[in-house]
Design a protein around this motif. Sequence first.
Motif, mmCIF file in Angstrom:
data_model
loop_
_atom_site.group_PDB
_atom_site.id
_atom_site.type_symbol
_atom_site.label_atom_id
_atom_site.label_comp_id
_atom_site.label_asym_id
_atom_site.label_seq_id
_atom_site.Cartn_x
_atom_site.Cartn_y
_atom_site.Cartn_z
ATOM 1 N N ALA A 1 0.800 -1.226 -0.150
ATOM 2 C CA ALA A 1 -0.129 -0.048 0.020
ATOM 3 C C ALA A 1 0.854 1.270 0.069
ATOM 4 C CB ALA A 1 -0.915 0.196 1.213
ATOM 5 N N LEU A 2 1.984 1.313 0.732
ATOM 6 C CA LEU A 2 2.842 2.687 1.024
ATOM 7 C C LEU A 2 3.774 2.614 -0.318
ATOM 8 C CD1 LEU A 2 4.101 2.016 4.441
ATOM 9 C CD2 LEU A 2 2.747 3.830 3.593
ATOM 10 N N ALA A 3 3.749 1.728 -1.184
ATOM 11 C CA ALA A 3 4.775 1.535 -2.384
ATOM 12 C C ALA A 3 3.860 2.382 -3.478
ATOM 13 C CB ALA A 3 4.765 0.311 -3.164
ATOM 14 N N LYS A 4 2.697 2.364 -3.437
ATOM 15 C CA LYS A 4 1.542 3.372 -4.397
ATOM 16 C C LYS A 4 1.912 4.581 -4.110
ATOM 17 C CE LYS A 4 -1.744 -0.131 -4.816
ATOM 18 N NZ LYS A 4 -3.253 -0.681 -4.560
ATOM 19 N N ARG A 5 2.146 5.261 -2.956
ATOM 20 C CA ARG A 5 2.429 6.534 -2.838
ATOM 21 C C ARG A 5 3.905 6.875 -2.624
ATOM 22 N NH1 ARG A 5 -0.407 10.069 1.991
ATOM 23 N NH2 ARG A 5 0.486 12.302 1.485
ATOM 24 N N ARG B 1 7.169 5.677 -3.847
ATOM 25 C CA ARG B 1 7.853 4.756 -5.000
ATOM 26 C C ARG B 1 9.076 4.323 -4.517
ATOM 27 N NH1 ARG B 1 3.554 3.703 -8.470
ATOM 28 N NH2 ARG B 1 2.537 5.451 -9.041
ATOM 29 N N SER B 2 9.877 4.770 -3.689
ATOM 30 C CA SER B 2 11.273 4.126 -3.383
ATOM 31 C C SER B 2 11.276 3.434 -2.141
ATOM 32 C CB SER B 2 12.280 5.407 -3.503
ATOM 33 O OG SER B 2 11.827 6.293 -2.271
ATOM 34 N N ILE B 3 9.932 3.244 -1.702
ATOM 35 C CA ILE B 3 9.912 2.595 -0.242
ATOM 36 C C ILE B 3 10.744 1.066 -0.301
ATOM 37 C CG2 ILE B 3 7.737 1.514 -0.404
ATOM 38 C CD1 ILE B 3 7.219 2.435 2.521
ATOM 39 N N ARG B 4 10.557 0.301 -1.427
ATOM 40 C CA ARG B 4 11.250 -0.895 -1.243
ATOM 41 C C ARG B 4 12.714 -0.617 -1.399
ATOM 42 N NH1 ARG B 4 7.240 -4.579 -2.562
ATOM 43 N NH2 ARG B 4 5.468 -3.448 -3.691
ATOM 44 N N LYS B 5 13.258 0.475 -2.052
ATOM 45 C CA LYS B 5 14.577 0.632 -2.147
ATOM 46 C C LYS B 5 15.173 1.188 -0.859
ATOM 47 C CE LYS B 5 16.094 4.280 -4.419
ATOM 48 N NZ LYS B 5 16.404 5.362 -5.590
ATOM 49 N N ASP B 6 14.378 1.872 -0.114
ATOM 50 C CA ASP B 6 14.673 2.278 1.223
ATOM 51 C C ASP B 6 14.831 1.296 2.215
ATOM 52 O OD1 ASP B 6 14.610 4.793 0.125
ATOM 53 O OD2 ASP B 6 12.729 5.433 0.714
#
Length: 57
Positions: A22-26, A28-33
């Motif tokens: 859900a957060l990745a939709k808003r 975009r770089s959360i997975r990389k973070d």
Amino acid sequence: MPNEAEAITIRFADDFEANLYALAKRYRSIRKDVQPVIEQIQAGNFMGDRISGITED
């Protein structure tokens, strides 16, 4: 080999995966973070404070 570190497997809780999705939709770089934290845990570098009374098995 006795000197090799045991591999650490990380399994995400269902809630964590759903929240990350859900957060990745808003954000975009959360997975990389999050990836450097996962890599540190896999390397055996556990962050944070140890909770007294909890022992390792």
